[in-house]
Design an enzyme around this catalytic site. Sequence first.
Site, PDB file in Angstrom:
ATOM      1  N   LYS A  74       0.828  -1.205   0.000  1.00  0.00           N
ATOM      2  CA  LYS A  74       0.000   0.000   0.000  1.00  0.00           C
ATOM      3  C   LYS A  74       0.869   1.265   0.000  1.00  0.00           C
ATOM      4  CE  LYS A  74      -3.006   0.549   3.537  1.00  0.00           C
ATOM      5  NZ  LYS A  74      -3.020   1.827   4.270  1.00  0.00           N
TER       6      LYS A  74
ATOM      7  N   ARG B  70       2.880   5.918  -3.370  1.00  0.00           N
ATOM      8  CA  ARG B  70       4.047   6.695  -3.821  1.00  0.00           C
ATOM      9  C   ARG B  70       4.264   6.557  -5.319  1.00  0.00           C
ATOM     10  NH1 ARG B  70       4.412   5.584   1.494  1.00  0.00           N
ATOM     11  NH2 ARG B  70       5.796   6.776   2.868  1.00  0.00           N
TER      12      ARG B  70
ATOM     13  N   GLY C  20      -4.700   7.822   5.721  1.00  0.00           N
ATOM     14  CA  GLY C  20      -3.807   8.808   6.326  1.00  0.00           C
ATOM     15  C   GLY C  20      -2.605   9.082   5.440  1.00  0.00           C
TER      16      GLY C  20
ATOM     17  N   ASP D  36       2.300  -1.128  11.727  1.00  0.00           N
ATOM     18  CA  ASP D  36       0.971  -1.541  11.253  1.00  0.00           C
ATOM     19  C   ASP D  36       0.631  -2.988  11.610  1.00  0.00           C
ATOM     20  OD1 ASP D  36       0.464   0.942  10.146  1.00  0.00           O
ATOM     21  OD2 ASP D  36       1.244   0.387   8.174  1.00  0.00           O
TER      22      ASP D  36
ATOM     23  N   LYS E 143      -4.111   5.604  14.871  1.00  0.00           N
ATOM     24  CA  LYS E 143      -4.197   4.963  13.552  1.00  0.00           C
ATOM     25  C   LYS E 143      -5.676   4.979  13.129  1.00  0.00           C
ATOM     26  CE  LYS E 143       0.138   4.253  12.963  1.00  0.00           C
ATOM     27  NZ  LYS E 143       0.827   5.000  11.909  1.00  0.00           N
TER      28      LYS E 143
ATOM     29  N   ARG F 293      -5.835   1.548  18.179  1.00  0.00           N
ATOM     30  CA  ARG F 293      -5.627   0.105  17.991  1.00  0.00           C
ATOM     31  C   ARG F 293      -5.343  -0.638  19.287  1.00  0.00           C
ATOM     32  NH1 ARG F 293      -2.797   0.200  11.977  1.00  0.00           N
ATOM     33  NH2 ARG F 293      -4.814   0.127  10.910  1.00  0.00           N
TER      34      ARG F 293
ATOM     35  N   ARG G 192      -7.324  -3.476   9.880  1.00  0.00           N
ATOM     36  CA  ARG G 192      -6.335  -4.396  10.458  1.00  0.00           C
ATOM     37  C   ARG G 192      -6.856  -5.071  11.732  1.00  0.00           C
ATOM     38  NH1 ARG G 192      -2.363  -3.459   6.841  1.00  0.00           N
ATOM     39  NH2 ARG G 192      -1.799  -1.295   6.403  1.00  0.00           N
TER      40      ARG G 192
HETATM   41  C1  S3P Z   1       2.858   4.785   6.188  1.00  0.00           C
HETATM   42  C2  S3P Z   1       3.461   5.105   7.364  1.00  0.00           C
HETATM   43  C3  S3P Z   1       2.967   4.668   8.685  1.00  0.00           C
HETATM   44  C4  S3P Z   1       1.931   3.553   8.571  1.00  0.00           C
HETATM   45  C5  S3P Z   1       0.962   3.804   7.468  1.00  0.00           C
HETATM   46  C6  S3P Z   1       1.668   3.919   6.135  1.00  0.00           C
HETATM   47  C7  S3P Z   1       3.439   5.286   4.922  1.00  0.00           C
HETATM   48  O1  S3P Z   1       2.379   5.774   9.336  1.00  0.00           O
HETATM   49  O2  S3P Z   1       1.245   3.384   9.774  1.00  0.00           O
HETATM   50  O3  S3P Z   1       0.024   2.728   7.385  1.00  0.00           O
HETATM   51  O4  S3P Z   1       3.083   4.768   3.850  1.00  0.00           O
HETATM   52  O5  S3P Z   1       4.269   6.208   4.993  1.00  0.00           O
HETATM   53  P1  S3P Z   1       3.279   6.796  10.215  1.00  0.00           P
HETATM   54  O6  S3P Z   1       4.394   7.170   9.351  1.00  0.00           O
HETATM   55  O7  S3P Z   1       2.417   7.949  10.528  1.00  0.00           O
HETATM   56  O8  S3P Z   1       3.678   6.014  11.418  1.00  0.00           O
END
Ligand code: S3P
Length: 440
Positions: A25, A30, A98, A318, A345, A349, A393
């Site tokens: 993901k 990206r 997020g 995660d 999250k 969680r 999750r």
């Molecule tokens: C992610 C970074 C993580 C992760 C999220 C994906 C990313 O979050 O929990 O599911 O793709 O950069 P944080 O960087 O806020 O910890």
Amino acid sequence: MNLKQTFKVQPQGSLQGSIRVPGDKSISHRAIMMGAIAEGTTQVKGFLEGEDSLATLKAFRAMGVTISEPLNGSLRIEGAGLRGLQAPQQPLDMGNSGTAMRLLCGLLAAQNFSSTLVGDESLSTRPMKRVTEPLKAMGAQLELEEGGVAPIKISPAQLTAINYSMPVASAQVKSCLMLASLYVDGKTIISEPAPCRNHTELMLQGFGYPIAIIGNRVEIEGGAKLKACDIDIPADISSAAFFLVGACIAPGSDLILEHVGINPTRTGVINILRAMGANIEYLREYNAGGEVVADIRVRYAPLHGIDIPVDQVPLAIDEFPVLFIAAACAEGDTILSGAEELKVKESDRIQAMADGMATLGVLHEVKPDGIIITGSGGSLMTGGEVDSKGDHRIAMAFTIAALVAKEPISILDCNNVATSFPGFAELAQSCGIDMQVNES
Ligand code: S3P
């Protein structure tokens, strides 16, 4: 009205065979973002066709980027160049993601047009100041709702370079600032307090963008070009984690997970499980487009509790919901600390898992920054009805728990599994989990 999904999972069984979980993901988001601002055509394979990464894809289409319809994980992005994005006509809806919201916020803060980022109920409660504060220090014009949450309103601005030490080890914050810094005249320096996922760094390098990585800091000068390239996205270790833990805890299991990304900034789950006594083997390790990948064989092994090293927390951030299920089966206590981030999250969680574990008879004590779980040493959990709190999750973690329960487990509110793991139920069924998806 959308029907709500409930998973009903029959107790026990073992995991067998060879499976490939969907694409990563983080890397899928990206790939769209960097392909969109590159020069030339980027060909992607292994793209995650889940709701989160599709939200990113739609956002870039809404900014005028031509992206082909994904087909079995393959798609083509016609890069618009660093300055080629167009003003979106509507607010950009990031759904549950997020990553999409925080990374895009950095990219959009540097554009010469206005935009608004919105999200679903869960995303609209998650903290956004962690990205808007440093972006404002760069000169960004941003407005949040009261409480520091989305919608985020973004106005045009010319950003300037900063030297920023991140207070939390967050790859989302790091990546947001890295994307913003592509538009800055001068050198932006970002330091992380502990290593966290580095896919943005690796992908920028893959697109031929010069960056310097010196110890715990990244240095980027704006204004260079991203040159389109081919991207082969590995299977997501965060999705593989459910089956890794399932095979560790279900007696008789012997499972192969194919083509899984094992970038060392993501393998906390494997390090933690191995420290608990897991039998996990890399069958072949190879490089796929700058990311390390392996086929992973995992067989049942009795686990024991551990004090989880704090430096592993960002590397497994995660995977804790399903690691809690591993801890619940282990002999003795597993202690997690330094994990406050888990509370912000897609759900809180720690609390969501504690509530479900209480229903299943798992002994635990919630702490301000973590949890202590007293494992059963192999005796079975009870069954019952647990609430995923709309968190993908949490839903998948309790699906795995059924492998070591006496009675069926029903899991409420599972629609969001589609954000990260389309086809989860079918894949779980194919390797030995007896589950049904009910809608009402
Ligand atoms: C992610 C970074 C993580 C992760 C999220 C994906 C990313 O979050 O929990 O599911 O793709 O950069 P944080 O960087 O806020 O910890």
